[in-house]
Design a protein around this motif. Structure first.
Motif, PDB file in Angstrom:
ATOM      1  N   ARG A  79       0.839  -1.186   0.013  1.00  0.00           N
ATOM      2  CA  ARG A  79       0.061   0.040  -0.116  1.00  0.00           C
ATOM      3  C   ARG A  79       0.854   1.270  -0.037  1.00  0.00           C
ATOM      4  N   VAL A  80       0.322   2.303  -0.853  1.00  0.00           N
ATOM      5  CA  VAL A  80       1.179   3.523  -0.969  1.00  0.00           C
ATOM      6  C   VAL A  80       0.616   4.316   0.161  1.00  0.00           C
ATOM      7  N   HIS A  81       1.414   4.975   0.917  1.00  0.00           N
ATOM      8  CA  HIS A  81       0.931   5.757   2.081  1.00  0.00           C
ATOM      9  C   HIS A  81       0.295   7.056   1.700  1.00  0.00           C
ATOM     10  N   ALA A  82      -0.807   7.496   2.211  1.00  0.00           N
ATOM     11  CA  ALA A  82      -1.430   8.298   1.954  1.00  0.00           C
ATOM     12  C   ALA A  82      -0.627   9.842   2.070  1.00  0.00           C
ATOM     13  N   ASP A  83       0.413   9.887   3.068  1.00  0.00           N
ATOM     14  CA  ASP A  83       1.128  10.967   3.072  1.00  0.00           C
ATOM     15  C   ASP A  83       2.469  10.506   2.868  1.00  0.00           C
ATOM     16  N   ALA A  84       2.767   9.758   1.546  1.00  0.00           N
ATOM     17  CA  ALA A  84       4.018   9.396   1.110  1.00  0.00           C
ATOM     18  C   ALA A  84       5.119  10.513   0.796  1.00  0.00           C
ATOM     19  N   TRP A  85       4.569  11.577   0.387  1.00  0.00           N
ATOM     20  CA  TRP A  85       5.637  12.820   0.186  1.00  0.00           C
ATOM     21  C   TRP A  85       5.899  13.467   1.458  1.00  0.00           C
ATOM     22  N   TYR A  86       4.901  13.402   2.312  1.00  0.00           N
ATOM     23  CA  TYR A  86       5.158  14.251   3.557  1.00  0.00           C
ATOM     24  C   TYR A  86       6.339  13.137   4.431  1.00  0.00           C
ATOM     25  N   GLU A  87       6.088  11.845   4.344  1.00  0.00           N
ATOM     26  CA  GLU A  87       7.074  11.125   5.228  1.00  0.00           C
ATOM     27  C   GLU A  87       8.356  11.192   4.379  1.00  0.00           C
ATOM     28  N   ALA A  88       8.404  11.124   3.018  1.00  0.00           N
ATOM     29  CA  ALA A  88       9.600  11.216   2.370  1.00  0.00           C
ATOM     30  C   ALA A  88      10.398  12.514   2.754  1.00  0.00           C
ATOM     31  N   MET A  89       9.748  13.677   2.880  1.00  0.00           N
ATOM     32  CA  MET A  89      10.373  14.893   3.151  1.00  0.00           C
ATOM     33  C   MET A  89      11.041  14.963   4.618  1.00  0.00           C
TER      34      MET A  89
END
Length: 186
Positions: A79-89
């Motif tokens: 599953r892709v995280h709903a906040d994937a970009w936030y987590e990556a940053m």
């Protein structure tokens, strides 16, 4: 849909992410539920189970996806995280902090009055600036999206953008080495 997946994957590759993880991430992102099994990923992308396995291992390691069991089955879904970009940053913030500490060690070793020491000090100052700006950007994002997973997580930690990843022991970030050392993976 396939054209978008390949185009976005190419953009991620150009930014430094490996090709297979880029394709798998893009495929998960556009799937209706944001989750697919290994077999579904393989069929949609026309790739081998080994390619899927390597890609999902990398994506899980950099916190862009998670593994979950299908109810009543031993099979996993990714599953892709709903906040994937936030987590990556957030993870990027932790990497920047480690880099600043390393650059400070370099300044101490070289001497702050040498040309090399001044050059390394300026590099440390730049990354400190980037880290400070990133914290502000992340705070503004949480304010803009108060109901998101990232906002709820941040409210629970009551810290800066880097709090969630500050204690990281090498989770890495998208496009960088698995040790989170900032080295591109090829």
């Amino acid at each position: 849909m396939s054209a978008f997946v390949e185009r976005f994957a190419a953009d991620l590759v150009e930014a430094g992410m490996q090709r297979m993880p880029s394709r798998v991430f893009a495929c998960l992102l556009v799937s209706e539920d944001g989750a697919l099994s290994s077999a579904e990923l393989g069929a949609r992308l026309r790739i081998s189970p080994a390619a899927v396995s390597g890609a999902v291992r990398y994506l899980a390691q950099v916190h862009l996806i998670s593994r979950e069991r299908q109810p009543g089955s031993r099979r996993e879904r990714y599953r892709v995280h709903a906040d994937a970009w936030y987590e990556a940053m957030t993870q990027r913030d932790a990497v920047l902090g480690r880099w600043v500490n390393t650059f400070q060690l370099g300044v101490d070793a070289l001497g702050p009055q040498t040309r090399a020491g001044r050059r390394v000090a300026e590099t440390a100052e730049f990354f400190t600036f980037m880290q400070d700006e990133l914290a502000g950007i992340m705070r503004r994002w949480r304010e803009r999206h108060p109901g998101s997973d990232s906002a709820a997580q941040a409210a629970g930690t009551a810290g800066t953008a880097g709090t969630a990843g500050a204690g990281s022991t090498g989770a890495g970030t998208p496009g960088t080495g698995a040790a989170g050392d900032g080295q591109p993976q090829r």
